[in-house]
Design an enzyme around this catalytic site. Structure first.
Site, PDB file in Angstrom:
ATOM      1  N   HIS A   1      -4.014  -7.544  -0.237  1.00 14.57           N
ATOM      2  CA  HIS A   1      -2.594  -7.286   0.016  1.00 14.57           C
ATOM      3  C   HIS A   1      -1.906  -8.478   0.692  1.00 14.57           C
ATOM      4  O   HIS A   1      -1.114  -8.308   1.614  1.00 14.57           O
ATOM      5  CB  HIS A   1      -2.471  -6.013   0.884  1.00 14.57           C
ATOM      6  CG  HIS A   1      -1.124  -5.347   0.807  1.00 14.57           C
ATOM      7  ND1 HIS A   1      -0.077  -5.688   1.634  1.00 14.57           N
ATOM      8  CD2 HIS A   1      -0.650  -4.369   0.013  1.00 14.57           C
ATOM      9  CE1 HIS A   1       0.979  -4.932   1.344  1.00 14.57           C
ATOM     10  NE2 HIS A   1       0.654  -4.129   0.361  1.00 14.57           N
TER      11      HIS A   1
ATOM     12  N   ASP B   1       4.070  -0.394  -4.638  1.00 12.58           N
ATOM     13  CA  ASP B   1       3.048  -1.369  -5.057  1.00 12.58           C
ATOM     14  C   ASP B   1       1.639  -0.775  -5.041  1.00 12.58           C
ATOM     15  O   ASP B   1       0.683  -1.427  -5.445  1.00 12.58           O
ATOM     16  CB  ASP B   1       3.120  -2.650  -4.192  1.00 12.58           C
ATOM     17  CG  ASP B   1       3.033  -2.378  -2.699  1.00 12.58           C
ATOM     18  OD1 ASP B   1       3.467  -1.302  -2.249  1.00 12.58           O
ATOM     19  OD2 ASP B   1       2.534  -3.253  -1.966  1.00 12.58           O
ATOM     20  N   HIS B   2       1.527   0.478  -4.614  1.00 13.57           N
ATOM     21  CA  HIS B   2       0.221   1.140  -4.599  1.00 13.57           C
ATOM     22  C   HIS B   2       0.142   2.293  -5.603  1.00 13.57           C
ATOM     23  O   HIS B   2      -0.935   2.840  -5.836  1.00 13.57           O
ATOM     24  CB  HIS B   2      -0.093   1.653  -3.189  1.00 13.57           C
ATOM     25  CG  HIS B   2      -0.217   0.552  -2.186  1.00 13.57           C
ATOM     26  ND1 HIS B   2      -1.420   0.118  -1.693  1.00 13.57           N
ATOM     27  CD2 HIS B   2       0.733  -0.254  -1.626  1.00 13.57           C
ATOM     28  CE1 HIS B   2      -1.214  -0.889  -0.845  1.00 13.57           C
ATOM     29  NE2 HIS B   2       0.078  -1.130  -0.796  1.00 13.57           N
TER      30      HIS B   2
ATOM     31  N   HIS C   1       1.969   2.754   9.557  1.00 16.79           N
ATOM     32  CA  HIS C   1       2.757   2.011   8.577  1.00 16.79           C
ATOM     33  C   HIS C   1       4.133   2.673   8.519  1.00 16.79           C
ATOM     34  O   HIS C   1       4.355   3.686   9.173  1.00 16.79           O
ATOM     35  CB  HIS C   1       2.014   2.058   7.232  1.00 16.79           C
ATOM     36  CG  HIS C   1       2.511   1.096   6.208  1.00 16.79           C
ATOM     37  ND1 HIS C   1       2.748  -0.221   6.468  1.00 16.79           N
ATOM     38  CD2 HIS C   1       2.797   1.269   4.884  1.00 16.79           C
ATOM     39  CE1 HIS C   1       3.167  -0.816   5.365  1.00 16.79           C
ATOM     40  NE2 HIS C   1       3.212   0.064   4.393  1.00 16.79           N
TER      41      HIS C   1
END
Ligand SMILES: [Zn+2]
Length: 300
Positions: free
Chosen positions: A258, A56-57, A129
């Site tokens: 986000h 998604d980035h 993360h």
């Protein structure tokens, strides 16, 4: 995930006034479509900073790179990102036989200063993360005050070498014996601003140093505090976590991004209110929204 209202991550730092370009932070799928609907010109993107390699980035990168070429982007583009970004981009461009009409530089980053010139410094540190994720701290350098040309002209001094020396704050003795001090003819110096843009992360020790005294902190807020268990499980933050970081770092504006696609409409306002309990100056970013980073007040 993208939703009808919100696209995935793509954040532009508009530096048109400062250096005539844009810097892009992450490039999720559909980013170039969003850019087309905005005043931004893809050819003016000078740098792309990638926080981490989750889809998604990054799934918007190849399309953005090739469109930039079709649209006559000729100036070089530099991509900064975690280890693996080079392989990813080179493989896609090679497999699809894409040829870019500009120089593409890819820099695989580690913690520390990754870019510096006389205007800006960009530093990174690792966050926490599921995969390597970076935060970026962009520091604008202080700018010396402007020379008061009118004041000098009123004294009968024309622009030339004397102006240059006064601008550096030097003392100048004129042929007629008059002594001028540069500092008497300089306007106030402008203090540089700090913008911190973080990749996905759960609360971790590097957030506060990255965001210390920032004018703006862009922080993920994937979940509300009610879903803290999910945030912990998937290595994300809640709106309240983001606000706590902004408070600890003494950052000015906090921008939440986000958000999980589970939050729509009024839920988004709830996330905002949750963060505001801890950090009053908070916004939730929505597509095409802008925040103007105010110029810092005069440095004494
Ligand atoms: Zn992620």
């Amino acid at each position: 995930m993208p939703s009808r209202e919100r696209n995935v991550t793509g954040i532009v730092l508009n530096l048109l006034m400062e250096r005539g370009v844009y810097w892009l932070f992450d490039c999720g799928e559909g980013t170039q479509q969003q850019i087309i609907k905005s005043p931004i010109r893809i050819g003016k993107i000078e740098k792309l900073f990638v926080t981490h390699l989750h889809g998604d980035h990054i799934y918007g990168i190849p399309g953005m790179l090739t469109s930039r070429s079709y649209q006559g982007g000729e100036s070089p583009l530099t991509i900064y990102g975690p280890k693996g970004i080079r392989q990813l981009i080179e493989l896609i461009l090679e497999t699809s036989q894409a040829h870019l009409g500009y120089e593409l530089h890819i820099v695989e980053i580690a913690e520390g200063v990754i870019f510096e010139d006389d205007q800006f410094k960009v530093e990174t540190a690792e966050l926490d993360h599921r995969i390597t994720s970076y935060g970026f701290r962009i520091t604008e350098k202080d700018q010396p005050g402007k020379l008061m040309a009118d004041k000098l002209k009123a004294l009968g001094i024309e622009s030339g070498p004397v102006f240059g020396r006064l601008k550096k704050g030097e003392q100048v003795v004129l042929p007629d014996g008059r002594v001028l001090n540069g500092n008497d003819f300089l306007g106030p110096a402008l203090k540089g601003r700090i913008v911190t843009i973080l990749g996905d992360t759960k609360p971790c020790p590097n957030v506060v140093p990255l965001a210390q005294n920032a004018d703006v902190l862009v922080h993920e807020a994937t979940f509300s505090e009610q879903k803290k268990n999910l945030a912990m499980k998937y290595d994300h933050s809640t709106a309240m976590d983001a606000a706590r970081a902004a408070e600890e770092a003494d950052a000015d504006a906090l921008i939440l991004t986000h958000l999980s696609s589970r939050y729509q409409g009024e839920d988004i306002n709830h996330l905002l209110q949750e963060a505001k309990q801890l950090h009053r100056h908070t916004y939730v970013a929505h597509d095409f929204w802008n925040y103007v980073v105010p110029k810092r007040s005069v440095k004494e």
